[in-house]
Design an enzyme around this catalytic site. Structure first.
Site, PDB file in Angstrom:
ATOM      1  N   GLU A 169      -5.729  -1.023   7.169  1.00 37.42           N
ATOM      2  CA  GLU A 169      -4.717  -0.659   8.156  1.00 37.42           C
ATOM      3  C   GLU A 169      -4.933  -1.501   9.403  1.00 37.42           C
ATOM      4  O   GLU A 169      -6.050  -1.543   9.938  1.00 37.42           O
ATOM      5  CB  GLU A 169      -4.796   0.818   8.553  1.00 37.42           C
ATOM      6  CG  GLU A 169      -4.517   1.807   7.451  1.00 37.42           C
ATOM      7  CD  GLU A 169      -4.515   3.243   7.961  1.00 37.42           C
ATOM      8  OE1 GLU A 169      -4.396   3.453   9.191  1.00 37.42           O
ATOM      9  OE2 GLU A 169      -4.640   4.159   7.125  1.00 37.42           O
ATOM     10  N   GLU A 199      -9.220   7.188   5.220  1.00 35.73           N
ATOM     11  CA  GLU A 199     -10.075   7.260   6.405  1.00 35.73           C
ATOM     12  C   GLU A 199     -11.085   8.402   6.275  1.00 35.73           C
ATOM     13  O   GLU A 199     -11.064   9.383   7.002  1.00 35.73           O
ATOM     14  CB  GLU A 199      -9.233   7.411   7.673  1.00 35.73           C
ATOM     15  CG  GLU A 199      -8.428   6.157   7.985  1.00 35.73           C
ATOM     16  CD  GLU A 199      -7.701   6.210   9.314  1.00 35.73           C
ATOM     17  OE1 GLU A 199      -7.431   5.140   9.881  1.00 35.73           O
ATOM     18  OE2 GLU A 199      -7.378   7.316   9.778  1.00 35.73           O
ATOM     19  N   ARG A 249       0.851  -1.188   0.000  1.00 34.63           N
ATOM     20  CA  ARG A 249       0.000   0.000   0.000  1.00 34.63           C
ATOM     21  C   ARG A 249       0.887   1.238   0.000  1.00 34.63           C
ATOM     22  O   ARG A 249       1.855   1.318   0.754  1.00 34.63           O
ATOM     23  CB  ARG A 249      -0.895  -0.006   1.238  1.00 34.63           C
ATOM     24  CG  ARG A 249      -1.863   1.182   1.385  1.00 34.63           C
ATOM     25  CD  ARG A 249      -2.700   0.928   2.628  1.00 34.63           C
ATOM     26  NE  ARG A 249      -3.745   1.901   2.879  1.00 34.63           N
ATOM     27  CZ  ARG A 249      -3.724   2.784   3.863  1.00 34.63           C
ATOM     28  NH1 ARG A 249      -2.659   2.875   4.674  1.00 34.63           N
ATOM     29  NH2 ARG A 249      -4.739   3.594   4.059  1.00 34.63           N
TER      30      ARG A 249
END
Length: 379
Positions: free
Chosen positions: A278, A170, A80
């Site tokens: 995550e 997020e 990522r």
């Protein structure tokens, strides 16, 4: 994840209280059904900076090797990559992400791209518009589309096409504040403005690469009520996407039982696969650089009785997360990406600052591999 101390303001204005029925401990028994997670990897965006600071990594045999090669040797198949628009010198801009993508492909890793649509850290507590971007809704709709399209094309042009892309990082409280801020201080919810920006970013990604998988990433791992509130609205506003992405840090997002209940609910409710974009867990409460960490001896770990903050406890935690994902029906648990497992002391979260997560890594303070690296194995 965000910068050091800004994490985890509560989700303002969410509807409903997070609820999850606790599931039996036996649900975490290892070796449940032999399924292989299709995504096994990590965010290593700090790696070039750490190497420039002189940090080295050693595998289980004690050999010095690049961190991405150590993970790949353990079975990892994804990297990522964080991308900021115009960050401080040395941090994760497009050029650095492109260079790390070349390393990823040489190591046999696929790529999940994580544009923050910001000049620096973007998370639920802040989503600032890049300084060089427009600040009006029409201008931002055009900019996020063209920026995303060119970003994806740049990776393809150099022979490192991406496999997945997050439209923001997020994004629980929106993106590109204040225009795309989801929850305003007065309680107003700007779903149309927020979702229009998401749709424009998605359009740009698919104009560049039709088959790229779109991830919508929030930070509500074990919080079912909050997850439902967000994705119910995403469905109402008909935002097209492929994968539900979650951050899961148990100290902020709940127990493994709550995670399992939420993921089971999501795959059934939205008919989408889920990805833990995550994940991190401490292997110690010590502080590697002596300058402060966000997780320490006073931090509540919901499953600490089974998974203490030790190398073995960390490894056990990752095994339990694997099992939660593998038990989801129809292979809907795609996998997990550890967050900055290489971020040992050497580089601060901003210039001159501390490495605030150096006890959440999968290498010890000297760069030696920790047992939790086994999480990347197949099956």
């Amino acid at each position: 994840m965000s910068s050091s101390l800004s994490r985890r303001s509560l989700l303002a204005g969410v509807g409903g209280v997070a609820f999850a029925a606790l599931l039996p401990t036996e649900a975490y028994a290892h070796g449940n059904n032999g399924k292989t997670l299709s995504v096994r990897g990590a965010d290593l965006s700090f790696l070039p900076q750490l190497e420039e600071a002189g940090v080295q990594y050693r595998d289980f045999a004690g050999r010095v090797r690049p961190a991405e090669r150590i993970l790949a040797a353990q079975g990892a198949n994804y990297l990522r990559l964080r991308v900021w628009v115009d960050p401080p010198d040395g941090y994760s801009d497009k050029a650095r992400a492109l260079a790390l993508a070349r390393r990823a492909k040489r190591a046999g890793l696929r790529i999940l791209l994580d544009p923050h649509y910001s000049d620096f850290w973007a998370d639920p507590s802040k989503q600032p518009i890049p300084a060089s971007w427009p600040t009006d809704q029409p201008g931002l709709l055009t900019k996020i589309r063209t920026y995303t399209r060119e970003l994806v094309r740049d990776f393809a042009r150099q022979g490192t096409p991406i496999d997945m892309i997050q439209i923001g990082n997020e994004i629980t409280n929106g993106i590109l504040w204040p225009v795309g801020q989801l929850y305003l201080p007065d309680g107003t919810q700007q779903w149309p403005a927020f979702t229009d920006l998401l749709k424009s970013g998605i359009q740009g990604a698919r104009e560049a690469q039709r088959d790229v998988k779109i991830v919508l990433h929030v930070d509500r791992g074990g919080k079912m009520g909050d997850t439902r509130w967000f994705f119910d609205n995403i469905a109402t506003y008909q935002v097209p996407f492929d994968i539900i992405g979650q951050s899961y840090y148990p100290m902020w997002h709940g127990s493994l039982a709550e995670l399992q209940a939420n993921l089971l609910d999501s795959v059934a409710r939205y008919d989408k696969p889920v990805l833990l974009a995550e994940v991190a867990y401490p292997w110690t409460f010590e502080d590697g650089d002596g300058r402060g960490n966000i997780v320490g001896p006073g931090t509540l770990l919901p499953d600490a009785d089974r998974f203490p903050a030790t190398p073995a406890g960390q490894a056990g935690f990752y095994e339990a997360v694997r099992d939660v994902l593998k038990q989801l029906p129809d292979g809907r648990g795609l996998g997990l990406l550890a967050w900055e497992p290489e971020w040992i002391p050497g580089v601060g979260w901003e210039p001159g600052a501390e490495a605030s997560n150096d006890n959440l890594t999968q290498f010890d303070f000297t760069g030696r591999a920790l047992p939790s690296l086994s999480v990347y194995r197949r099956p």
